[in-house]
Design a protein around this motif. Structure first.
Motif, short mmCIF file in Angstrom:
data_model
loop_
_atom_site.label_atom_id
_atom_site.label_comp_id
_atom_site.label_asym_id
_atom_site.label_seq_id
_atom_site.Cartn_x
_atom_site.Cartn_y
_atom_site.Cartn_z
N ASN A 110 0.70 -1.15 -0.01
CA ASN A 110 -0.23 -0.03 -0.03
C ASN A 110 0.81 1.18 0.06
OD1 ASN A 110 -2.30 -1.48 0.10
ND2 ASN A 110 -2.07 -1.90 2.35
N ILE A 111 0.77 1.99 -0.90
CA ILE A 111 1.49 3.29 -1.40
C ILE A 111 0.68 4.42 -1.28
CG2 ILE A 111 3.11 4.49 -2.82
CD1 ILE A 111 3.73 1.72 -3.98
N LEU A 112 1.23 5.43 -0.30
CA LEU A 112 0.64 6.63 -0.30
C LEU A 112 1.61 7.83 -1.08
CD1 LEU A 112 -0.67 7.61 3.43
CD2 LEU A 112 -1.79 6.81 1.27
N ILE A 113 1.03 8.59 -1.90
CA ILE A 113 1.72 9.66 -2.74
C ILE A 113 1.40 10.99 -1.99
CG2 ILE A 113 2.30 10.50 -5.02
CD1 ILE A 113 1.26 7.97 -6.05
N SER A 114 2.31 11.50 -1.52
CA SER A 114 2.22 12.91 -0.71
C SER A 114 2.89 14.08 -1.20
CB SER A 114 2.65 12.61 0.85
OG SER A 114 2.71 13.77 1.46
N GLY A 115 2.54 15.28 -1.33
CA GLY A 115 2.89 16.36 -1.83
C GLY A 115 2.04 17.51 -1.76
N GLY A 116 2.47 18.73 -1.86
CA GLY A 116 1.68 20.02 -1.87
C GLY A 116 1.07 20.11 -3.17
N THR A 117 0.37 21.24 -3.20
CA THR A 117 -0.44 21.63 -4.44
C THR A 117 0.43 21.79 -5.79
OG1 THR A 117 -2.24 22.76 -3.13
CG2 THR A 117 -2.13 23.18 -5.53
N GLY A 118 0.09 21.07 -6.74
CA GLY A 118 0.83 20.98 -7.98
C GLY A 118 2.04 20.46 -8.21
N THR A 119 2.44 19.37 -7.13
CA THR A 119 3.58 18.66 -7.35
C THR A 119 3.64 17.48 -8.21
OG1 THR A 119 2.97 17.58 -5.40
CG2 THR A 119 4.26 19.32 -4.78
N GLY A 120 2.47 17.32 -8.73
CA GLY A 120 2.53 16.09 -9.67
C GLY A 120 1.97 14.79 -9.12
N LYS A 121 1.06 14.90 -7.85
CA LYS A 121 0.69 13.69 -7.40
C LYS A 121 -0.09 12.74 -8.27
CE LYS A 121 -1.23 15.71 -3.89
NZ LYS A 121 -1.01 17.26 -4.18
N THR A 122 -1.08 13.40 -9.03
CA THR A 122 -1.80 12.62 -9.92
C THR A 122 -1.00 12.01 -11.07
OG1 THR A 122 -3.69 14.02 -9.20
CG2 THR A 122 -4.02 12.66 -11.39
N THR A 123 -0.17 12.81 -11.67
CA THR A 123 0.69 12.43 -12.54
C THR A 123 1.68 11.25 -12.22
OG1 THR A 123 0.99 14.72 -13.64
CG2 THR A 123 2.67 12.92 -14.24
N PHE A 124 2.30 11.40 -11.10
CA PHE A 124 2.88 10.03 -10.53
C PHE A 124 2.07 8.93 -10.10
CE2 PHE A 124 5.58 7.76 -7.63
CZ PHE A 124 6.94 8.22 -8.30
N LEU A 125 0.69 9.18 -9.82
CA LEU A 125 -0.28 8.02 -9.48
C LEU A 125 -0.46 7.42 -10.94
CD1 LEU A 125 -1.85 6.30 -7.74
CD2 LEU A 125 -3.70 8.12 -7.83
N ASN A 126 -0.78 8.11 -11.83
CA ASN A 126 -1.12 7.38 -13.09
C ASN A 126 -0.05 6.52 -13.50
OD1 ASN A 126 -3.48 8.11 -14.12
ND2 ASN A 126 -3.06 10.36 -14.55
N MET A 127 1.30 7.15 -13.64
CA MET A 127 2.49 6.33 -13.68
C MET A 127 2.66 5.12 -13.09
SD MET A 127 5.91 5.50 -13.03
CE MET A 127 6.28 6.57 -11.71
N LEU A 128 2.40 5.19 -11.77
CA LEU A 128 2.54 4.04 -10.98
C LEU A 128 1.40 2.85 -11.23
CD1 LEU A 128 3.19 4.87 -7.10
CD2 LEU A 128 4.78 4.31 -9.06
#
Length: 765
Positions: free
Chosen positions: A510-528
């Motif tokens: 189970n992986i949490l992707i953390s970051g501030g606004t506009g850091t690319g969380k959704t982009t990184f989640l799509n990649m994963l």
């Protein structure tokens, strides 16, 4: 005729273009004879520029001039950017009638060395001294180049159906390129030849183009004789019918007001780049980057000071007329791509026709193109935002007020000159965005989240909540998600980090992707998500659907806000509870914001391992704290010890993303949740990004490094048959010491500051 030595120039030079649909129509003869009459009656020197890509130079022969070529003069341009006009003036011989000739070159090989930028600079310099008559052959690229600078265009045809049909097709293309057809005058040459179309038939033909024929010129048998004997017809005999008809052309040229021209700035327009420079190279035989010309570039928004004062007033007037015409022609706004493109073409034709009926409105082609594009976007699209949505380089669009539009490009915020007409237009655009997804915005519901058809996330807020006016924020997402190779290329992470996280996904951590606004969380989640095996069922739960997974076995769930009566809400919590009944292999929560975090943890702890989620936090420690707080928001009075147990057993890895001041987005932490000590959750960093400096360009300088820590679940990789060597967890400091290299900080500084220096030698054993 006046002596050319006594001529003075007190007005900006006129530029007249002589061309037609085909060769052999007599345009060169008309150009030469009109030049002599114009020079004599106006007391002005005229320079005929022969835009012949084959290097033919008939007019110099007829005037008995030994003219230099533009290819020969081009060597003077670079070393003399200023004062070029004076330098060129003495190098072009003039005939006794005050007319000179400047061909492109003596032969085709000379012409292929020319660039449109050079030709424009030379013509711009010469226009300070001469009236310019451009004699251009019907090579469409050459025509496009020449027409861009014309005050008046004489379009010379023969009275034949093929010429009229060719003119219709070319004029249609020119309208699509936003050329003002009111500057074009049709001249029918050799109108009285046997078998020619009657003037009545020709007039009907050109009425469909909303054009009238300026003059019908008769056949004149002396013209070929003059060309062979180095004579000019009007200098020999001004009383024949052909020369008398020439006076109509002379009067029209006198009424053409020379416009101020920016010869070089025209070269920077997107339409010129596409329609002239690339096609010019193609016509001259050089390599043409066809792929670049396939997609039409966006017209550049002009600064407010370069727009005429009547711009907004004209747009408002035209808006009403176009909408009325659309209703008459039954043009309906559609979100379908093919229909939308067809609508844009039809509305563009309507606007061009309406502009043609406004003879007092003077717009350059660049202004005309921009006006048409803006008006179409306003009627069929999202106004000034439409061109931004077509630009893949724009990551985020922020409307702070109707006249304050910002974008984020390459991580930097930029204020645009584009603006809405007023607050009402902003509200109308917001309503157009939210209506297709079943959302509404008004005083009773003054804020809304929605998404565009391309997946972009939209947040809008209006009065009374937005004091400074309606505010709109659009987060763009790539139509095709970034791959891990692209993220490595961007410097967002390293191959070792990607390999480790990839194997964690396969291992169902189970992986949490953390970051501030506009850091690319959704982009990184799509990649994963691309690393999830194809045979697994994935269910995504989002507040506003943003994820774009590549797997086929994928179910998307999206929450629903309450209606105007406060009923019908379906929350993220409801969806997470429901998806547990949908036999998911993986649950992906787009973003945890509240009590749904508790339901997600429960799902992770009840056989749905391998789940992914994002949340807002500035560090792995903050992520755990925020996750705890969100669980408490669920309203369930759980003891803190139970909550700590749930988090420590459910969350395995935290990936922290950070956006730096230079706009770069990087993975700054990969952290394992190792367990708990009392009421404290324990963690160990596996990878980190160390920033060491900022270089002269404002770019952050640093390096990625493992932390000499092997995760506790490392043996599980081998049990799963995954090859994850322990060497990828060795820190850069340890590697540098072992290999006898400078510290990773020094290496990063050396490279980041632009001074890599010689490769350091390893220490002798």
């Amino acid at each position: 005729m006046a002596n050319p030595e006594t001529k003075t120039v007190s007005l900006p030079g006129r530029v007249a273009v002589f061309t037609g649909p085909k060769e052999g129509v007599g345009k060169s003869s008309i150009c030469l004879n009109l030049a002599l009459v114009w020079a004599g009656t106006q007391n002005r020197n005229v320079l005929i520029v022969s835009m012949d890509p084959l290097g033919r130079n008939d007019l110099s022969f007829q005037l008995r001039l030994n003219s230099p070529t533009l290819a020969q003069l081009s060597s003077l341009v670079a070393p003399n950017p200023s004062g070029l006009g004076k330098l060129l003036r003495g190098r072009i011989p003039m005939s006794q009638w005050g007319v000179g000739v400047l061909p492109l070159g003596d032969k085709r090989k000379d012409i292929t060395t020319l660039q449109p930028q050079v030709v424009a600079k030379v013509l711009g310099a010469l226009s300070e001294t001469y009236d310019i008559f451009i004699d251009v052959d019907p090579y469409f690229p050459m025509q496009i180049f020449s027409l861009d600078f014309a005050d008046l265009v004489y379009w010379v045809c023969l009275p034949q159906r093929s010429h009229c049909e060719a003119t219709y097709n070319i004029f249609s293309e020119l309208k699509a390129l936003h050329f003002p057809l009111e500057r074009f005058e049709v001249v029918i040459n050799q109108a009285n030849l046997p078998g020619s179309l009657a003037p009545q038939e020709i007039d009907k033909f050109f009425q469909t183009l909303q054009k009238k024929v300026l003059a019908y010129m008769p056949w004149e048998e002396l013209i070929p004789e003059c060309a062979n004997t180095q004579k000019v017809l009007v200098a020999e005999n001004m009383q024949n019918e052909w020369a008398k008809t020439l006076k109509v052309l002379l009067a029209r040229l006198g009424s053409a007001i020379p416009a101020a021209k920016s010869w070089e700035s025209n070269l920077e327009t997107s339409e010129f780049q596409q329609g002239s420079e690339l096609l010019w190279k193609s016509a001259l035989g050089a390599d043409s980057p066809e792929a670049s010309a396939k997609k039409k570039p966006e017209p550049a928004r002009l600064p407010a000071e370069d727009l005429p004062p009547f711009w907004d007033e004209l747009k408002g007037k035209m808006h009403k007329l176009v909408v009325t015409a659309m209703e008459t022609e039954r043009i309906r706004i559609s979100d379908e791509t093919g229909q939308n493109e067809e609508n844009r073409a039809r509305v563009s034709a309507i606007i061009e026709s309406l502009l043609q009926r406004e003879p007092d409105i003077k717009l350059s082609r660049q202004q005309r193109e921009l006006f048409t594009t803006e008006l179409i976007d306003e009627i069929l699209g999202l106004g000034p935002l439409q061109s931004l949505l077509r630009d893949p380089g724009v990551n985020e669009i922020m409307v702070n007020a109707y006249d304050r539009i910002y974008i984020e490009r390459q991580g930097k915020l930029v204020l645009l000159p584009a603006r809405f007409r007023d607050d009402d237009q902003v509200v109308q655009v917001i309503k157009r965005i939210v209506a297709p997804v079943g959302r509404r915005i008004d005083e009773s519901v003054p804020l809304v989240d929605a998404r565009l058809k391309d997946g972009s996330r939209v947040n809008a807020i209006i009065a009374p909540l937005a004091v400074s006016g309606p505010t709109l924020t659009i987060r763009r997402f790539s139509a095709k998600p970034f791959t891990y190779k692209q993220l490595i290329g961007f410097g967002a992470c390293t191959p070792d980090i990607i390999d480790f996280i990839k194997n964690c996904v396969i291992l169902r951590k189970n992986i949490l992707i953390s970051g501030g606004t506009g850091t690319g969380k959704t982009t990184f989640l799509n990649m994963l998500s691309n690393f999830i095996p194809e045979d697994e069922r994935i269910i995504t739960v989002e507040d506003t659907a943003e994820l774009n997974l590549m797997q086929e076995h994928w179910v998307r769930l999206e929450s629903r806000p309450p209606n105007i009566e406060g009923k019908g809400e379906i929350s993220i919590r409801d969806l997470i509870k429901n998806c547990l009944r949908m036999r998911p292999d993986r649950i992906v929560v787009g973003e945890c914001r509240g009590g749904e975090a508790l339901d997600m943890l429960q799902a992770m702890n009840t056989g749905h391992e391998g789940s992914l989620a994002t949340l807002h936090a500035n560090s792995p420690n903050d992520a755990i704290s925020r996750l705890s707080a969100m669980c408490l928001m669920a309203g369930t009075e759980l003891p803190m010890s139970v909550l700590v147990d749930m988090i420590s057993s459910a969350v395995h890895v935290i990936v922290q993303l950070t956006r730096f001041a230079d706009g770069k987005r990087r993975v700054t932490y990969v952290t394992e949740v190792t367990g708990k000590e009392g009421l404290k959750i324990t963690m160990r960093d596996i990878y980190r990004y160390h920033q060491v400096a900022v270089n002269e360009k404002g770019q952050s300088v640093g390096y990625f490094s493992a932390c000499d820590y092997v995760p506790t679940f490392h043996e599980e990789f081998h049990l799963k048959g995954l090859n994850v060597p322990k060497s990828i967890f060795e820190s850069e400091e340890s590697k540098a010491k072992r290999q006898g290299l400078p510290s990773p900080e020094k290496q990063a500084l050396s490279l980041g500051m632009g001074n890599p220096g010689p490769a350091p030698a390893a220490k002798p054993k």
